[in-house]
Scaffold this motif. Structure first.
Motif, PDB file in Angstrom:
ATOM      1  N   ALA A 100       0.838  -1.206   0.000  1.00 45.01           N
ATOM      2  CA  ALA A 100       0.000   0.000   0.000  1.00 45.01           C
ATOM      3  C   ALA A 100       0.871   1.254   0.000  1.00 45.01           C
ATOM      4  O   ALA A 100       0.578   2.232  -0.698  1.00 45.01           O
ATOM      5  CB  ALA A 100      -0.925  -0.014   1.209  1.00 45.01           C
ATOM      6  N   ALA A 101       1.952   1.240   0.802  1.00 41.49           N
ATOM      7  CA  ALA A 101       2.836   2.408   0.875  1.00 41.49           C
ATOM      8  C   ALA A 101       3.516   2.656  -0.466  1.00 41.49           C
ATOM      9  O   ALA A 101       3.607   3.800  -0.930  1.00 41.49           O
ATOM     10  CB  ALA A 101       3.880   2.197   1.971  1.00 41.49           C
ATOM     11  N   GLU A 102       3.994   1.607  -1.097  1.00 43.24           N
ATOM     12  CA  GLU A 102       4.658   1.754  -2.391  1.00 43.24           C
ATOM     13  C   GLU A 102       3.657   2.204  -3.449  1.00 43.24           C
ATOM     14  O   GLU A 102       3.970   3.023  -4.315  1.00 43.24           O
ATOM     15  CB  GLU A 102       5.302   0.426  -2.797  1.00 43.24           C
ATOM     16  N   GLY A 103       2.433   1.656  -3.366  1.00 43.27           N
ATOM     17  CA  GLY A 103       1.403   2.056  -4.309  1.00 43.27           C
ATOM     18  C   GLY A 103       1.040   3.520  -4.173  1.00 43.27           C
ATOM     19  O   GLY A 103       0.788   4.206  -5.168  1.00 43.27           O
ATOM     20  N   ALA A 104       1.024   4.016  -2.937  1.00 40.26           N
ATOM     21  CA  ALA A 104       0.726   5.425  -2.696  1.00 40.26           C
ATOM     22  C   ALA A 104       1.810   6.318  -3.297  1.00 40.26           C
ATOM     23  O   ALA A 104       1.522   7.378  -3.858  1.00 40.26           O
ATOM     24  CB  ALA A 104       0.595   5.685  -1.198  1.00 40.26           C
ATOM     25  N   LEU A 105       3.062   5.890  -3.176  1.00 44.13           N
ATOM     26  CA  LEU A 105       4.171   6.671  -3.737  1.00 44.13           C
ATOM     27  C   LEU A 105       4.096   6.717  -5.257  1.00 44.13           C
ATOM     28  O   LEU A 105       4.373   7.751  -5.875  1.00 44.13           O
ATOM     29  CB  LEU A 105       5.515   6.083  -3.298  1.00 44.13           C
ATOM     30  N   ILE A 106       3.715   5.603  -5.856  1.00 44.17           N
ATOM     31  CA  ILE A 106       3.577   5.563  -7.311  1.00 44.17           C
ATOM     32  C   ILE A 106       2.512   6.551  -7.769  1.00 44.17           C
ATOM     33  O   ILE A 106       2.705   7.314  -8.716  1.00 44.17           O
ATOM     34  CB  ILE A 106       3.216   4.137  -7.771  1.00 44.17           C
ATOM     35  N   ALA A 107       1.367   6.532  -7.072  1.00 48.83           N
ATOM     36  CA  ALA A 107       0.281   7.449  -7.418  1.00 48.83           C
ATOM     37  C   ALA A 107       0.693   8.901  -7.190  1.00 48.83           C
ATOM     38  O   ALA A 107       0.372   9.787  -7.993  1.00 48.83           O
ATOM     39  CB  ALA A 107      -0.962   7.117  -6.589  1.00 48.83           C
ATOM     40  N   ALA A 108       1.419   9.151  -6.092  1.00 51.51           N
ATOM     41  CA  ALA A 108       1.859  10.512  -5.776  1.00 51.51           C
ATOM     42  C   ALA A 108       2.824  11.038  -6.831  1.00 51.51           C
ATOM     43  O   ALA A 108       2.729  12.204  -7.253  1.00 51.51           O
ATOM     44  CB  ALA A 108       2.524  10.527  -4.402  1.00 51.51           C
ATOM     45  N   LYS A 109       3.724  10.204  -7.280  1.00 47.79           N
ATOM     46  CA  LYS A 109       4.687  10.623  -8.292  1.00 47.79           C
ATOM     47  C   LYS A 109       3.993  10.982  -9.595  1.00 47.79           C
ATOM     48  O   LYS A 109       4.398  11.914 -10.296  1.00 47.79           O
ATOM     49  CB  LYS A 109       5.716   9.509  -8.533  1.00 47.79           C
ATOM     50  N   ARG A 110       2.920  10.260  -9.897  1.00 46.23           N
ATOM     51  CA  ARG A 110       2.165  10.553 -11.114  1.00 46.23           C
ATOM     52  C   ARG A 110       1.516  11.936 -11.022  1.00 46.23           C
ATOM     53  O   ARG A 110       1.513  12.698 -11.991  1.00 46.23           O
ATOM     54  CB  ARG A 110       1.109   9.471 -11.333  1.00 46.23           C
ATOM     55  N   VAL A 111       0.982  12.258  -9.851  1.00 47.92           N
ATOM     56  CA  VAL A 111       0.358  13.568  -9.644  1.00 47.92           C
ATOM     57  C   VAL A 111       1.390  14.688  -9.766  1.00 47.92           C
ATOM     58  O   VAL A 111       1.165  15.698 -10.443  1.00 47.92           O
ATOM     59  CB  VAL A 111      -0.324  13.624  -8.263  1.00 47.92           C
ATOM     60  N   LEU A 112       2.531  14.500  -9.126  1.00 44.03           N
ATOM     61  CA  LEU A 112       3.579  15.528  -9.143  1.00 44.03           C
ATOM     62  C   LEU A 112       4.192  15.684 -10.534  1.00 44.03           C
ATOM     63  O   LEU A 112       4.576  16.790 -10.931  1.00 44.03           O
ATOM     64  CB  LEU A 112       4.656  15.181  -8.118  1.00 44.03           C
ATOM     65  N   ALA A 113       4.270  14.581 -11.266  1.00 46.50           N
ATOM     66  CA  ALA A 113       4.819  14.642 -12.625  1.00 46.50           C
ATOM     67  C   ALA A 113       3.947  15.492 -13.532  1.00 46.50           C
ATOM     68  O   ALA A 113       4.423  16.043 -14.534  1.00 46.50           O
ATOM     69  CB  ALA A 113       4.962  13.233 -13.198  1.00 46.50           C
ATOM     70  N   GLU A 114       2.666  15.615 -13.175  1.00 58.42           N
ATOM     71  CA  GLU A 114       1.740  16.437 -13.946  1.00 58.42           C
ATOM     72  C   GLU A 114       1.744  17.893 -13.484  1.00 58.42           C
ATOM     73  O   GLU A 114       0.930  18.698 -13.936  1.00 58.42           O
ATOM     74  CB  GLU A 114       0.325  15.857 -13.834  1.00 58.42           C
ATOM     75  N   GLY A 115       2.659  18.218 -12.556  1.00 58.24           N
ATOM     76  CA  GLY A 115       2.800  19.596 -12.093  1.00 58.24           C
ATOM     77  C   GLY A 115       1.735  20.028 -11.115  1.00 58.24           C
ATOM     78  O   GLY A 115       1.463  21.225 -10.960  1.00 58.24           O
ATOM     79  N   GLU A 116       1.120  19.062 -10.405  1.00 57.60           N
ATOM     80  CA  GLU A 116       0.046  19.390  -9.482  1.00 57.60           C
ATOM     81  C   GLU A 116       0.506  19.341  -8.029  1.00 57.60           C
ATOM     82  O   GLU A 116       1.650  18.966  -7.727  1.00 57.60           O
ATOM     83  CB  GLU A 116      -1.125  18.427  -9.698  1.00 57.60           C
TER      84      GLU A 116
END
Length: 250
Positions: A100-116
């Motif tokens: 779950a922790a690793e999955g959250a980081l993956i999702a977070a990186k996707r959000v940040l990569a979009e400049g959000e």
């Protein structure tokens, strides 16, 4: 309705005005939030109401991760649940074989990569007693892997509005304080050093501590909650044994 449009509708038309009128929250340091570009919003976590009040002080949308189950339900309930969580900017945890922790980081990186803006609670869970607990190092890895600055945030008073274990408490005026951005680019390339990760995490939590004025406990919140629950059970058991056996009255 697109995510940002629905988010804006809730924030400025439907839900936001009601929360402002009833609770009259105050906001400080909003100039510390970047007008554009990726940033990590790191907040203390006192109540489920935190994610309602904190974003109200921001012009930009802030996104959080949520359980994947909220996006995969079926029927009318599943559809409404998915629409609400998607529309309020939440993104599902990307498990994909990861924890779950690793999955959250993956999702977070996707959000940040979009400049959000991405919101995270370094403690990992809500505080059961209003104290500030040791941070999880996932936030340190996130800022090093993405280069995004960290904005420390203190939410104050939400645990009175919605105390742990209760839906409603007392009507108070919550405060949200945004601190100055923290830049950890000096540690670039050191994301695999656990001592560096701990140092970064502790610095973030310390900045939150200065803003919130909470009492700090050098223990993970989950561990503290287990200890508190154990003490409650022990006291309850002790109280029952002191009462002694009852006798039937003929």
């Amino acid at each position: 309705m697109t995510t940002k449009l629905f988010y804006s509708f809730l924030k400025w038309v439907a839900l936001g005005p009601i929360l402002r009128a009833v609770f009259r929250p105050t906001y400080e340091g909003t100039d510390n939030i970047p007008r554009k570009g990726a940033a990590i919003i790191a907040s203390n976590h006192l109540s489920y109401a935190d994610w309602l009040f904190m974003p109200l002080g921001m012009k930009r949308m802030v996104r959080f991760v949520a359980k994947a189950e909220y996006f995969t339900g079926t029927g009318a309930k599943g559809f409404l649940q998915k629409a609400f969580f998607s529309g309020t900017g939440n993104v599902p945890i990307d498990r994909g074989g990861a924890t779950a922790a690793e999955g959250a980081l993956i999702a977070a990186k996707r959000v940040l990569a979009e400049g959000e803006l991405f919101g995270i609670y370094p403690e990992g869970t809500r505080s059961h007693d209003g104290k500030l607990y040791r941070g999880r190092t996932g936030i340190a890895r996130l800022t090093l892997d993405t280069g995004a600055p960290v904005i420390p945030v203190a939410v104050i008073g939400t645990d009175v509005i919605a105390p742990p274990g209760k839906k409603f408490g007392k009507l108070v005026h919550p405060r949200v304080v945004f601190g100055e951005p923290l830049d950890f680019s000096r540690y670039e390339g050191m994301a695999n050093d656990r001592y560096i990760l701990r140092a970064i995490t502790d610095e973030i939590v310390y900045e939150i501590l200065k803003l919130s004025g909470q009492e700090y406990v050098d223990m993970y919140a989950t561990e503290a909650k287990k200890l508190a629950d154990g003490e409650k059970r022990s006291k309850k058991s002790s109280g029952s044994s002191k009462a002694g056996p009852t006798k039937d009255v003929a």
